[in-house]
Design a protein around this motif. Structure first.
Motif, PDB file in Angstrom:
ATOM      1  N   TYR A 294      51.681  68.540  70.001  1.00  0.00           N
ATOM      2  CA  TYR A 294      51.723  67.377  71.000  1.00  0.00           C
ATOM      3  C   TYR A 294      50.278  66.794  71.049  1.00  0.00           C
ATOM      4  CZ  TYR A 294      52.077  65.065  75.427  1.00  0.00           C
ATOM      5  OH  TYR A 294      51.800  64.098  76.479  1.00  0.00           O
ATOM      6  N   HIS A 295      50.139  65.631  71.020  1.00  0.00           N
ATOM      7  CA  HIS A 295      48.731  64.892  71.231  1.00  0.00           C
ATOM      8  C   HIS A 295      48.673  63.841  72.093  1.00  0.00           C
ATOM      9  CE1 HIS A 295      45.546  61.966  69.813  1.00  0.00           C
ATOM     10  NE2 HIS A 295      44.731  63.294  69.484  1.00  0.00           N
ATOM     11  N   THR A 296      47.791  63.874  72.968  1.00  0.00           N
ATOM     12  CA  THR A 296      47.661  62.741  73.832  1.00  0.00           C
ATOM     13  C   THR A 296      46.794  61.780  73.461  1.00  0.00           C
ATOM     14  OG1 THR A 296      46.144  63.870  75.396  1.00  0.00           O
ATOM     15  CG2 THR A 296      48.384  64.068  76.024  1.00  0.00           C
ATOM     16  N   PRO A 297      46.821  60.647  73.735  1.00  0.00           N
ATOM     17  CA  PRO A 297      46.103  59.322  73.119  1.00  0.00           C
ATOM     18  C   PRO A 297      44.675  59.350  73.417  1.00  0.00           C
ATOM     19  CG  PRO A 297      47.370  58.397  74.924  1.00  0.00           C
ATOM     20  CD  PRO A 297      47.980  59.750  74.501  1.00  0.00           C
ATOM     21  N   ASP A 298      43.477  58.956  72.418  1.00  0.00           N
ATOM     22  CA  ASP A 298      42.333  58.947  72.595  1.00  0.00           C
ATOM     23  C   ASP A 298      42.077  57.473  72.586  1.00  0.00           C
ATOM     24  OD1 ASP A 298      39.537  58.961  72.822  1.00  0.00           O
ATOM     25  OD2 ASP A 298      39.087  60.167  70.810  1.00  0.00           O
ATOM     26  N   LEU A 299      41.842  56.801  73.545  1.00  0.00           N
ATOM     27  CA  LEU A 299      41.669  55.280  73.437  1.00  0.00           C
ATOM     28  C   LEU A 299      40.469  54.807  73.010  1.00  0.00           C
ATOM     29  CD1 LEU A 299      43.491  54.358  76.947  1.00  0.00           C
ATOM     30  CD2 LEU A 299      44.516  54.459  74.537  1.00  0.00           C
ATOM     31  N   SER A 300      39.572  55.689  72.849  1.00  0.00           N
ATOM     32  CA  SER A 300      38.272  55.149  72.223  1.00  0.00           C
ATOM     33  C   SER A 300      38.411  55.379  70.505  1.00  0.00           C
ATOM     34  CB  SER A 300      37.109  56.312  72.596  1.00  0.00           C
ATOM     35  OG  SER A 300      37.303  57.702  72.152  1.00  0.00           O
ATOM     36  N   ALA A 301      39.579  55.946  70.308  1.00  0.00           N
ATOM     37  CA  ALA A 301      39.644  56.110  68.629  1.00  0.00           C
ATOM     38  C   ALA A 301      40.101  54.527  68.160  1.00  0.00           C
ATOM     39  CB  ALA A 301      40.749  56.987  68.368  1.00  0.00           C
ATOM     40  N   PRO A 302      39.769  54.229  67.106  1.00  0.00           N
ATOM     41  CA  PRO A 302      39.963  52.947  66.250  1.00  0.00           C
ATOM     42  C   PRO A 302      41.478  52.722  66.555  1.00  0.00           C
ATOM     43  CG  PRO A 302      38.814  54.490  64.762  1.00  0.00           C
ATOM     44  CD  PRO A 302      39.133  55.184  65.980  1.00  0.00           C
ATOM     45  N   GLU A 303      41.708  51.374  66.378  1.00  0.00           N
ATOM     46  CA  GLU A 303      43.402  50.839  66.543  1.00  0.00           C
ATOM     47  C   GLU A 303      44.178  51.579  65.622  1.00  0.00           C
ATOM     48  OE1 GLU A 303      45.933  46.955  67.582  1.00  0.00           O
ATOM     49  OE2 GLU A 303      43.593  46.987  67.382  1.00  0.00           O
ATOM     50  N   ASP A 304      43.911  51.549  64.346  1.00  0.00           N
ATOM     51  CA  ASP A 304      44.651  52.065  63.408  1.00  0.00           C
ATOM     52  C   ASP A 304      44.618  53.568  63.218  1.00  0.00           C
ATOM     53  OD1 ASP A 304      42.199  52.396  62.344  1.00  0.00           O
ATOM     54  OD2 ASP A 304      42.587  51.522  60.452  1.00  0.00           O
ATOM     55  N   SER A 305      44.028  54.372  64.011  1.00  0.00           N
ATOM     56  CA  SER A 305      43.778  55.571  63.929  1.00  0.00           C
ATOM     57  C   SER A 305      45.075  56.279  64.708  1.00  0.00           C
ATOM     58  CB  SER A 305      42.816  56.094  64.743  1.00  0.00           C
ATOM     59  OG  SER A 305      42.869  57.835  64.486  1.00  0.00           O
ATOM     60  N   PRO A 306      45.956  57.292  64.170  1.00  0.00           N
ATOM     61  CA  PRO A 306      46.880  57.863  64.878  1.00  0.00           C
ATOM     62  C   PRO A 306      46.355  58.766  66.108  1.00  0.00           C
ATOM     63  CG  PRO A 306      46.474  59.158  62.932  1.00  0.00           C
ATOM     64  CD  PRO A 306      45.789  57.875  62.790  1.00  0.00           C
ATOM     65  N   GLU A 307      45.019  59.182  66.212  1.00  0.00           N
ATOM     66  CA  GLU A 307      44.568  59.749  67.326  1.00  0.00           C
ATOM     67  C   GLU A 307      44.685  58.880  68.639  1.00  0.00           C
ATOM     68  OE1 GLU A 307      40.736  61.661  66.870  1.00  0.00           O
ATOM     69  OE2 GLU A 307      41.717  62.742  65.133  1.00  0.00           O
ATOM     70  N   ARG A 308      44.845  57.518  68.453  1.00  0.00           N
ATOM     71  CA  ARG A 308      44.824  56.609  69.607  1.00  0.00           C
ATOM     72  C   ARG A 308      46.311  56.658  70.249  1.00  0.00           C
ATOM     73  NH1 ARG A 308      41.469  52.360  70.875  1.00  0.00           N
ATOM     74  NH2 ARG A 308      42.431  50.629  72.295  1.00  0.00           N
ATOM     75  N   TYR A 309      47.184  57.270  69.920  1.00  0.00           N
ATOM     76  CA  TYR A 309      48.563  57.347  70.293  1.00  0.00           C
ATOM     77  C   TYR A 309      49.211  58.778  70.761  1.00  0.00           C
ATOM     78  CZ  TYR A 309      48.088  52.780  68.006  1.00  0.00           C
ATOM     79  OH  TYR A 309      47.831  51.777  67.440  1.00  0.00           O
ATOM     80  N   TYR A 310      50.015  58.821  71.411  1.00  0.00           N
ATOM     81  CA  TYR A 310      50.896  59.869  71.681  1.00  0.00           C
ATOM     82  C   TYR A 310      51.474  60.415  70.425  1.00  0.00           C
ATOM     83  CZ  TYR A 310      50.428  59.674  76.865  1.00  0.00           C
ATOM     84  OH  TYR A 310      50.086  59.668  77.980  1.00  0.00           O
ATOM     85  N   GLN A 311      51.525  61.705  70.319  1.00  0.00           N
ATOM     86  CA  GLN A 311      52.130  62.231  68.990  1.00  0.00           C
ATOM     87  C   GLN A 311      53.017  63.508  69.606  1.00  0.00           C
ATOM     88  OE1 GLN A 311      52.114  60.427  66.398  1.00  0.00           O
ATOM     89  NE2 GLN A 311      50.105  59.453  66.597  1.00  0.00           N
ATOM     90  N   LEU A 312      54.421  63.598  69.184  1.00  0.00           N
ATOM     91  CA  LEU A 312      55.022  64.820  69.663  1.00  0.00           C
ATOM     92  C   LEU A 312      56.002  64.962  68.802  1.00  0.00           C
ATOM     93  CD1 LEU A 312      56.294  66.719  71.730  1.00  0.00           C
ATOM     94  CD2 LEU A 312      57.831  64.796  72.486  1.00  0.00           C
TER      95      LEU A 312
END
Length: 795
Positions: A294-312
């Motif tokens: 489970y990963h919550t978004p990092d809005l400072s990450a680039p738009e094309d980075s998966p870290e910018r989005y929720y992942q479950l």
């Protein structure tokens, strides 16, 4: 809407305006001639989050703004949705940086960069491919739902609204620059642009007024409408109709009620859908061990980075055990964003049991593009596959992610025998690239390829009688053992297409599609059988890779049936796991006894099905298509259709009842008749295909190879391949080879005859009209009746 005309500064370039932060920005956009009654979608606002995290700027809502969603991340930070009327203010650190910029000792920076775009509602806009209202036939988006690859695809219209601001502009009266780029229709178009927006398309300021009225006074839709129309007193019915169409300050009853219902749900949940989902994950799924990542978004990450989005990524221990037992060689993975109203991508991962049935491996959800959760999903599964001990009791544990934005589950023994299978995927390049280096290999789904081909043949208006022969031509290319052979087959396929009664344009459509999507450098090696040839290694023969994605599609359909319409991601998981979360308290430990208790979810269905198949390895537990093929092979063996051939492992199987011009449907088991004249033309490819394999075919016979599972003259083999199941002729040849090995044909014939009659007796039990000779006669009498029915093609 209050007028802000005096705040709009038209720049010298003639293509942009400058406005102050706040309501003036939306006022300009809503009044622009190209944007009236246009629903704008938006990509993520960039530059701003990074400077906020660096402490240079801060965001303030315009006064009266209430139409937004806030949520709290796992590390306690508060996030919220972006609005065009947001206001950027400098912090003390930002003030110092501005001084340095003015002195020339520091570089100026963008603090706001945002692109909004027309949604293309009503099919009235020019698409990026040039089509008006729809894609050109050769466009890669033509056959996609709504002509979009994903929810962020900007293909349906060329118009963009670009807004930007720099740090050095914040101290000026007009901090935000707005530019309208592109068009709905080209300037020389002879038609007018008449959008048809059916969704709520009010301005943010209008929404704020409605929501405040609803929340504060609980006004009904009629009350709110009366308040909105106060400024329109004295207007005629026609005038009001035009206001609804062109003015984004008012809307019709249906849209207004939809907005109020949405806000009521938001207030009830006290947060957005993914925030509520976080409570569900933390309080219910995590303690049960269902959450693998489970990963919550990092809005400072680039738009094309998966870290910018929720992942479950979620799974179950039984599913993971099945992944160890049945998925160590191959698994299927497919994405779908139509399973929930938030259009969150749901990746379904599936393995096939030793009996040929489906069992889920896991589900991955993300509010980003479908390629985003792939690497996380595969890694999460790999780190939780148990070791090869059947009674594996090694514990698992949770650990926080290194960026402190979530957690993952790890099983201690997962690295003892690393899970590294082949992935069966659709022909979607981002997925293929995302899987590079994290799985042993990838192979393509024939189901997906044939589905897309069928859609194209229908769009090109190809006659039904030609569609199956054309598809068989594609499959013959796919059965090639080498890429060189596939090139030769492709050349003959083009000759075959030229011989068909098609128009010049139709022929070119088919040949161009062959070059673009089948035998190009990117996909050729994955389509032809050369990468999956028979291997002498025992480990490679234990589990053969599936040749279709039908298993993932079956699970997806099962989920869709149970969902009763599109729901939120939370409701999707509630139906999957059969556990509900109380909306008012948002905590599982506060649920009273007997209220919102666990219900049987889809997990119970999948697990019960899996356990039933594990407990009974009998032939009757196999899928219907495999059972049918096996029993047709028994019938051919008993009917004396099999003869030995000179080639090792090869046997002749006699053709019968014109079956050479039929193909068994892989969907319903029905026979598909093929046109004799068309198939005669296709036989040029078939004969070359056979000749390249060095096989001598006798007239009126098939050639079945029991070692490789190939049956080169058989259309069922060409269509279905040999990996999930061999064709009926190979089954017959295997029985003959077994009788040779035993040196006792009589015993095997009697045993096979009993099994064939038992199959028909079971089938008779499920039919209203029963055959007395099969049901009540002796084994020999029953077989005679079965043979009679076969002669008249009634089985």
């Amino acid at each position: 809407m209050e007028s802000y005309d005096h705040l709009i500064n038209y720049n010298e370039d003639g293509n942009s305006v400058s406005v102050p932060f706040g309501r003036a920005a939306e006022y300009y956009i809503s009044k622009h001639p190209l944007l009236k009654n246009i629903r704008l979608k938006a990509r993520s606002r960039i530059r701003t989050p990074q400077l906020v995290n660096e402490g240079i700027i801060k965001i303030r809502r315009v006064e009266g703004a209430v139409d937004y969603v806030e949520w709290t991340t796992s590390n306690g930070k508060t996030k919220s949705t972006n609005r065009i009327d947001d206001i950027i203010e400098l912090t003390e650190k930002g003030e110092e940086l501005i001084k340095q910029i003015q002195a020339g000792t520091a570089k100026d920076k963008f603090c706001w960069s945002w692109v909004m775009y027309c949604a293309g509602d009503g099919n009235r806009c020019q698409h990026l491919c040039g089509g008006i209202g729809k894609c050109n036939p050769d466009c890669q988006n033509a056959n996609l739902p709504n002509n979009l690859k994903n929810s962020n695809d900007r293909h349906r219209c060329r118009l963009r609204v670009v807004s930007e601001s720099r740090l050095s502009w914040i101290k000026t009266p007009h901090q935000l620059r707005i530019k309208i780029e592109g068009w709905h229709l080209p300037p020389n178009a002879l038609i007018t642009h008449e959008p048809q927006v059916t969704r709520v398309n009010l301005t943010r300021s209008a929404r704020d007024k409605i929501i405040i009225s609803r929340r504060a006074d609980r006004w009904t839709a009629d009350d709110v409408k009366n308040k909105i129309l106060v400024s329109k007193q004295g207007a005629t019915e026609a005038d009001l109709h035009q206001e609804v169409v062109k003015n984004r300050d008012i809307c019709n009853n249906k849209q207004l009620k939809r907005l109020i219902i949405r806000d009521d749900r938001r207030v009830k949940n006290n947060s957005g859908p993914w925030t509520v989902l976080q409570n569900y994950i933390q309080d219910l799924l995590k303690p049960r061990g269902h959450v693998l990542y489970y990963h919550t978004p990092d809005l400072s990450a680039p738009e094309d980075s998966p870290e910018r989005y929720y992942q479950l990524i979620v799974s179950d221990d039984l599913w993971l055990n099945n992944g160890r037992d049945y998925g160590h060689y191959c698994f299927c993975i497919d994405g779908n964003n139509e399973l929930n109203m938030e259009r969150a991508t749901v990746l379904t991962m599936v393995v096939e049991t030793n009996l040929g049935h489906l069992t889920p491996l896991g589900f991955a959800l993300s509010n980003g593009d479908d390629k985003a959760p792939l690497r996380y999903a595969i890694t999460a599964i790999r780190e939780n596959i148990p070791c090869n001990r059947k009674d594996c009791g090694h514990p698992w544990y949770y650990e926080d992610l290194s960026n402190e934005r979530g957690f993952k589950r790890i099983r201690k023994c997962s690295d003892e025998q690393p899970w590294n299978p082949i992935a069966m995927v659709d022909q979607y390049l981002p997925i293929k690239k995302a899987l590079d280096g994290i799985v042993a290999d990838t192979c393509l789904s024939w189901t997906f390829l044939m589905q897309k081909l069928a859609e194209k043949l229908k769009a090109w208006d190809i006659s039904r009688v030609l569609r199956y022969p054309i598809a068989l031509g594609y499959k013959i290319i796919g059965r090639s053992r080498t890429e060189e052979e596939s090139a030769d087959m492709a050349r003959l396929f083009k000759v075959f297409i030229e011989s068909l009664p098609l128009s010049y344009a139709q022929k070119n459509f088919i040949k161009d599609d062959l070059e673009t999507n089948w035998i190009n450098d990117e996909w050729r090696a994955m389509i032809v059988d050369s990468c999956r040839e028979y291997s002498e290694r025992k480990s490679d023969k234990l589990r053969k890779p599936m040749t279709t994605n039908s298993l993932t599609e079956k699970i997806t359909k099962r989920v869709v049936v149970q969902l009763d319409g599109k729901l939120t991601p939370l409701a999707f998981l509630e139906r999957l796991f059969g556990v509900k979360l109380r909306r008012d308290v948002l905590h599982a430990d506060n649920i009273p006894n007997g209220d919102n208790q666990d219900n049987a979810g889809l997990i119970s269905f999948f697990n019960l099905q899996s356990l039933n198949h594990q407990g009974d390895n009998s032939e009757n537990q196999k899928p219907a298509d495999i059972i049918r093929s096996l029993n047709l092979g028994r019938f051919y063996f008993l009917s004396g259709f099999v003869e030995p051939a000179d080639e090792p492992y090869c046997y002749y199987v006699k053709k019968h009842n014109e079956e050479s011009l039929t193909l068994t449907s892989s969907y319903d088991g029905e026979l598909i008749s093929l046109d004799e004249n068309i198939m005669e033309k296709l036989n040029v490819m078939m004969n070359r295909f056979i000749a390249r394999h060095g096989v001598v075919i006798q007239d009126g016979y098939y050639m079945a190879n029991i070692k490789t599972g190939e049956c080169l003259m058989c259309y069922d083999f060409i269509w279905n391949g040999r990996f999930r199941n061999v064709c009926k002729h190979v089954h017959a040849a295997k029985l003959y080879a077994e009788a040779q090995r035993m040196g006792d044909f009589t015993s095997l014939i009697n045993e096979t005859k009993i099994k064939l009659v038992e199959y028909f007796n079971c089938r008779e039990n499920n039919e209203t009209q029963q055959n007395a000779s099969i049901r009540k006669g002796t084994i020999d009498e029953a077989f005679v009746e079965i043979r009679r029915l076969y002669e008249i093609s009634d089985i």
